[in-house]
Write a protein that holds these residues in place. Structure first.
Motif, short mmCIF file in Angstrom:
data_model
loop_
_atom_site.label_atom_id
_atom_site.label_comp_id
_atom_site.label_asym_id
_atom_site.label_seq_id
_atom_site.Cartn_x
_atom_site.Cartn_y
_atom_site.Cartn_z
N GLU A 1 -2.29 -3.81 -13.46
CA GLU A 1 -2.41 -4.73 -12.33
C GLU A 1 -2.55 -6.16 -12.84
O GLU A 1 -3.35 -6.45 -13.73
N TYR B 1 5.26 -6.03 -7.48
CA TYR B 1 5.18 -5.51 -6.12
C TYR B 1 6.05 -6.41 -5.23
O TYR B 1 5.72 -7.57 -4.98
N SER C 1 0.80 -1.23 0.00
CA SER C 1 0.00 0.00 0.00
C SER C 1 0.82 1.28 0.00
O SER C 1 0.27 2.36 0.10
N PRO D 1 -2.16 3.80 -8.81
CA PRO D 1 -3.33 3.45 -9.62
C PRO D 1 -3.71 4.55 -10.61
O PRO D 1 -4.11 4.26 -11.75
N GLU E 1 -0.33 3.30 -3.02
CA GLU E 1 -1.74 3.24 -3.39
C GLU E 1 -2.37 4.62 -3.58
O GLU E 1 -3.42 4.74 -4.23
N GLU F 1 -2.45 7.27 5.81
CA GLU F 1 -1.89 6.42 4.76
C GLU F 1 -0.59 5.76 5.20
O GLU F 1 -0.04 4.94 4.47
N HIS G 1 -0.12 0.41 7.30
CA HIS G 1 -0.17 -0.58 6.23
C HIS G 1 -0.57 -1.94 6.80
O HIS G 1 0.23 -2.58 7.49
#
Length: 299
Positions: A101, A108, A81, A88, A84, A127, A130
């Motif tokens: 993806e 990753y 994450s 994206p 994130e 954020e 995690h």
């Protein structure tokens, strides 16, 4: 006419022989993976989306990054994450199937290594928490050693024509890394059990690896900036535990760390949390050398 055609065919064949195969284009989400990729794929074109003075959690999906990802053959990210909030959006706008993806070109690394500090709950929706674990595992030399073959194998899968070259680069890297591991373990030996105060969990993997003891965190909760009340509460902890220093990293606001240092007389170590691709700590070997040297000096 036939003679001319034969000459043309011969010229095309010769061009095919002397023109080198196009090198891979690697998009690294963080500088540490850009630096490692340059060693594992010396002929590749490598780009890092972030630098040592940036918090990798918060990156703007700029047009320049979109363009870089659109041309990438592979994207290498920490995962867990960490990206994130921006990756994206880059993937959507780049429209590059190679790094979508689930594609073989989207790597990753958190999916290939054991992480620490997994959280089952969120704190203020920050954020920096995690659930998959701490994403800063590049600061553990042993985990880096585990991940180098993962990157190399993925490069070989994407570019099988140059498999032998990737294997050779990996083997040379592994020899050098093993030699460095012996040296780093000797450097870390005097640091075992040393108490420290940290700001965030940026260096958790390195501290765990070196068996350095964290006695307090400047953040009241993960990702929450230090408050004055929390800092004041740490003064008694510092006086009791007598940590050697308080650690912050280059992209953090270190005002709280400097305040606590001034109030208690404890040393403040402001350290790079990743490689500086354009500076003196331009690869992971130089980074570990620098960090361990600084911790030893502070001791």
């Amino acid at each position: 006419m036939l003679h001319t055609a034969s000459k043309l065919i011969a010229a095309v064949a010769l061009l095919a022989v002397v023109t080198p195969a196009q090198a891979l284009t690697i998009f690294a989400c963080e500088p540490e993976w850009a630096a490692l990729s340059r060693q594992l794929a010396p002929e590749a074109k490598v780009f890092s989306a972030t630098h040592v003075y940036q918090d990798p959690h918060y990156i703007e999906a700029r047009p320049s990054l979109i363009a870089k990802l659109a041309r990438a053959d592979i994207a290498i990210c920490s995962g867990a994450s960490l990206e994130e909030g921006w990756m994206p959006a880059l993937q959507k706008r780049a429209s590059n199937r190679k790094v979508a993806e689930g594609a073989v070109g989207m790597l990753y690394l958190s999916e290939h290594v054991e992480t620490i500090e997994k959280h089952e709950k969120e704190f203020f929706s920050t954020e920096h928490v995690h659930p998959e674990g701490n994403p800063h595992f590049h600061l553990d030399p042993d985990r880096v050693q585990q991940l180098a073959p993962v990157i190399s194998n993925r490069l070989q899968q994407i570019d099988p024509d140059n498999k032998a070259a990737y294997q050779q680069a990996l083997e040379a890297w592994q020899v050098r890394w093993q030699e460095n591991l012996v040296r780093w373990k000797a450097m870390a030996e005097p640091l075992k059990g040393m108490p420290v105060v940290v700001q965030h969990t940026s260096f958790s993997y390195l501290l765990n690896w070196a068996d350095i003891k964290v006695v307090a965190d400047l953040e009241p909760n993960p990702g929450v900036p230090p408050t004055m009340s929390h800092l004041q509460s740490l003064v008694s902890t510092v006086e009791h535990k007598r940590p050697k220093f308080v650690i912050s990293n280059w992209y953090q606001n270190d005002k709280g760390a400097r305040w606590l240092s001034e109030q208690t007389g404890m040393e403040h170590a402001n350290l790079p949390a990743t490689v500086d691709l354009k500076g003196e700590v331009s690869d992971l070997t130089k980074l570990f050398d620098h960090l361990l040297q600084q911790l030893t000096v502070q001791k």
